[in-house]
Design an enzyme around this catalytic site. Structure first.
Site, PDB file in Angstrom:
ATOM      1  N   GLY A   1      -9.586  -4.464  15.673  1.00 40.82           N
ATOM      2  CA  GLY A   1     -10.173  -5.480  16.529  1.00 40.82           C
ATOM      3  C   GLY A   1     -10.645  -4.893  17.850  1.00 40.82           C
ATOM      4  O   GLY A   1      -9.977  -4.043  18.430  1.00 40.82           O
TER       5      GLY A   1
ATOM      6  N   LYS B   1      31.078  21.780   4.023  1.00 43.55           N
ATOM      7  CA  LYS B   1      31.070  20.319   4.059  1.00 43.55           C
ATOM      8  C   LYS B   1      32.391  19.815   4.596  1.00 43.55           C
ATOM      9  O   LYS B   1      33.454  20.182   4.106  1.00 43.55           O
ATOM     10  CB  LYS B   1      30.810  19.777   2.645  1.00 43.55           C
ATOM     11  CG  LYS B   1      30.562  18.263   2.558  1.00 43.55           C
ATOM     12  CD  LYS B   1      31.817  17.454   2.409  1.00 43.55           C
ATOM     13  CE  LYS B   1      32.560  17.708   1.135  1.00 43.55           C
ATOM     14  NZ  LYS B   1      33.757  16.814   0.998  1.00 43.55           N
TER      15      LYS B   1
ATOM     16  N   ARG C   1       0.821  -1.211   0.000  1.00 42.06           N
ATOM     17  CA  ARG C   1       0.000   0.000   0.000  1.00 42.06           C
ATOM     18  C   ARG C   1       0.857   1.264   0.000  1.00 42.06           C
ATOM     19  O   ARG C   1       0.379   2.352  -0.296  1.00 42.06           O
ATOM     20  CB  ARG C   1      -0.948  -0.007   1.202  1.00 42.06           C
ATOM     21  CG  ARG C   1      -2.078  -1.008   1.048  1.00 42.06           C
ATOM     22  CD  ARG C   1      -2.870  -1.191   2.319  1.00 42.06           C
ATOM     23  NE  ARG C   1      -3.484   0.048   2.771  1.00 42.06           N
ATOM     24  CZ  ARG C   1      -4.129   0.163   3.929  1.00 42.06           C
ATOM     25  NH1 ARG C   1      -4.215  -0.885   4.745  1.00 42.06           N
ATOM     26  NH2 ARG C   1      -4.667   1.317   4.272  1.00 42.06           N
TER      27      ARG C   1
ATOM     28  N   ASN D   1       0.322   2.409   7.080  1.00 41.63           N
ATOM     29  CA  ASN D   1       0.114   1.408   6.049  1.00 41.63           C
ATOM     30  C   ASN D   1       0.262   1.966   4.649  1.00 41.63           C
ATOM     31  O   ASN D   1       0.414   1.209   3.699  1.00 41.63           O
ATOM     32  CB  ASN D   1      -1.280   0.787   6.198  1.00 41.63           C
ATOM     33  CG  ASN D   1      -1.381  -0.101   7.422  1.00 41.63           C
ATOM     34  OD1 ASN D   1      -0.627  -1.053   7.570  1.00 41.63           O
ATOM     35  ND2 ASN D   1      -2.303   0.219   8.318  1.00 41.63           N
TER      36      ASN D   1
END
Length: 460
Positions: free
Chosen positions: A150, A344, A20, A237
């Site tokens: 659930g 850097k 997904r 998800n």
């Protein structure tokens, strides 16, 4: 014996394909706050000091284990494969060989839910010490819209009777707002025997780990549920939910920074990584991004639109606007890094100034040095990186190129527009640019000639 007297192992269910997410990489490797989801979980589990952590991953997946170990190098972490994805009960059962000789409590958590805290894990495990001698404890949360989760069905005495998946629930059960988070704790021995009795008696024909509650009760053991925070229990998800995790993470980090004495002028536009550190009385202006490895001291001023990662900035420094500090940048106290400057792998010593439009890479800039606009350190020859050293109090004129390896001595001056290829001694002046040749009247003659040529073409 209470939970703290027994050993602990953790099983992390991390075999999700990420379908997904529309991604080629496992779901748990997607990042929040600059760290993979599995890295957040591993780092939090480290506080529990478990005897072993077992990751249940997909076939051939080694990257998840590497990411977890990187986040928690002191933990004993191993991985096992779930070759067929037949449900959470089946996934947890894959850890049996890795924990065959283990005698202690077992936590089971989800690899895509990164915010469950160590304190919540401890509280869940402590529920196993209830006087009813529970075999299992479940972390539940209350949701205004429980949706597809659930439902936790509890008895009048507070014990957990069963967990009913939404697809298998009747209308009355669907109205329950206390839902299963998927995070569970199991007491002592018998865990894998319990898993082995789970059958795929459901609409999905999968082995539900939640069926362990009914099996435990049928064997005369109790089950308990504790209520957790919905803010901790967030999972991803898909990319939309991943963005929701990022938003929640950023809100928490911004709040923590401000409570610690940091001023965020526009909090919503400042982005943190999981390990960002900022000292008190630092002020951060809008649209600043902190990547991993940013450590900022106190009384620092970070102006708008800066990108900072892998960088240390000491007290009292000023950075930006529009500065980019890349890994290895080390900015000392009182230094100034200005607009459109990129640093850097370079140290900038106390009080040095690089205020405009410059690139300084693989370099050492001395205390009080001043680097003019448009200066670059030419650090790469196509094969290797080399170092530029600029001494204390040196002055580098605008639009200069310092070709590494090269040293500019303390107090030296580099004339504007110079290309420096050789070392410059202390307190010397170097001017390294082409000689100017002036031809009086040439420009006027050029314009006249070209105008005449153009006019002639029009006549043709």
């Amino acid at each position: 014996m209470n939970a703290h007297d027994k050993k602990l192992a953790v099983i992390v269910l991390a075999a999700g394909l990420g379908s997904r997410m529309k991604s080629a990489k496992p779901k748990v490797l997607h990042a929040v706050g600059g760290r993979p989801l599995i890295g957040h979980i591993a780092a939090e589990l480290a506080a529990l000091q478990p005897a072993k952590v077992v990751l249940v991953v997909g076939p051939g997946d080694t990257a998840v284990l590497a990411a977890a170990r990187a986040a928690a190098p002191g933990l004993d972490i191993v991985s096992v494969e779930q070759r067929e994805r037949l449900g959470t009960g089946h996934a947890a059962l894959q850890a049996k060989a890795a924990l065959q000789a283990f005698d202690g409590d077992i936590l089971v958590t989800l690899g895509d839910a990164p915010f469950v805290s160590a304190a919540t894990f401890v509280r869940l495990r402590a529920a196993l010490d209830h006087g009813s001698n529970p075999a299992v404890a479940v972390l539940g949360v209350r949701l205004a819209e429980p949706g597809a989760f659930g439902r936790l069905v509890c008895d009048a005495d507070g014990s957990l009777a069963r967990i009913v998946e939404a697809k298998d629930a009747d209308e009355a059960t669907r109205r329950i707002d206390f839902v299963n988070s998927g995070v569970m704790a199991f007491a002592g021995r018998g865990f894998f025997d319990l898993l082995g009795r789970i059958a795929p008696n459901n609409a999905q024909r999968e082995f539900y780990l939640t069926d362990a509650i009914g099996l435990a009760r049928a064997a005369g053991r109790a089950a308990r549920a504790i209520e957790g925070s919905a803010d901790e229990w967030l999972a991803a998800n898909d990319r939309i939910e991943l963005a929701g995790l990022e938003a929640a993470f950023q809100r928490k980090k911004r709040r923590a920074a401000m409570l610690a004495g940091v001023t965020l002028v526009d909090p919503a536009s400042v982005w943190f990584s999981y390990d960002t550190q900022i000292g008190a009385d630092t002020i951060v202006y809008p649209s600043v991004f902190f990547g991993p490895g940013a450590k900022i001291g106190a009384n620092v001023e970070i102006k708008g639109f800066c990108h900072i990662e892998g960088t240390q900035i000491a007290d009292g420094a000023v950075v930006g606007p529009f500065a980019r500090l890349r890994p290895g940048a080390d900015i000392a106290a009182g230094a100034h890094i200005g607009n459109f400057v990129e640093i850097k792998n370079a140290t900038v010593a106390t009080g040095a100034k690089i205020n405009h439009l410059s690139y300084v890479g693989d370099a050492k800039v001395g205390a009080g040095a001043n680097i003019g606009a448009g200066t670059i350190t030419c650090n790469y020859d196509g094969f290797e990186k080399s170092v530029t050293e600029i001494g204390d109090g040196a002055f580098v004129g605008s639009n200069s190129a310092l070709v590494a390896p090269v040293k500019i001595g303390a107090g030296a001056i580099v004339g504007a527009g110079s290309v420096v290829t050789q070392d410059v001694e202390d307190d010397a002046l170097v001017v390294a640019r082409g000689t100017a040749h002036t031809r009086s009247g040439w420009a006027k003659q050029f314009r006249a000639r070209r105008a005449a040529e153009k006019a002639a073409k029009k006549k043709d």
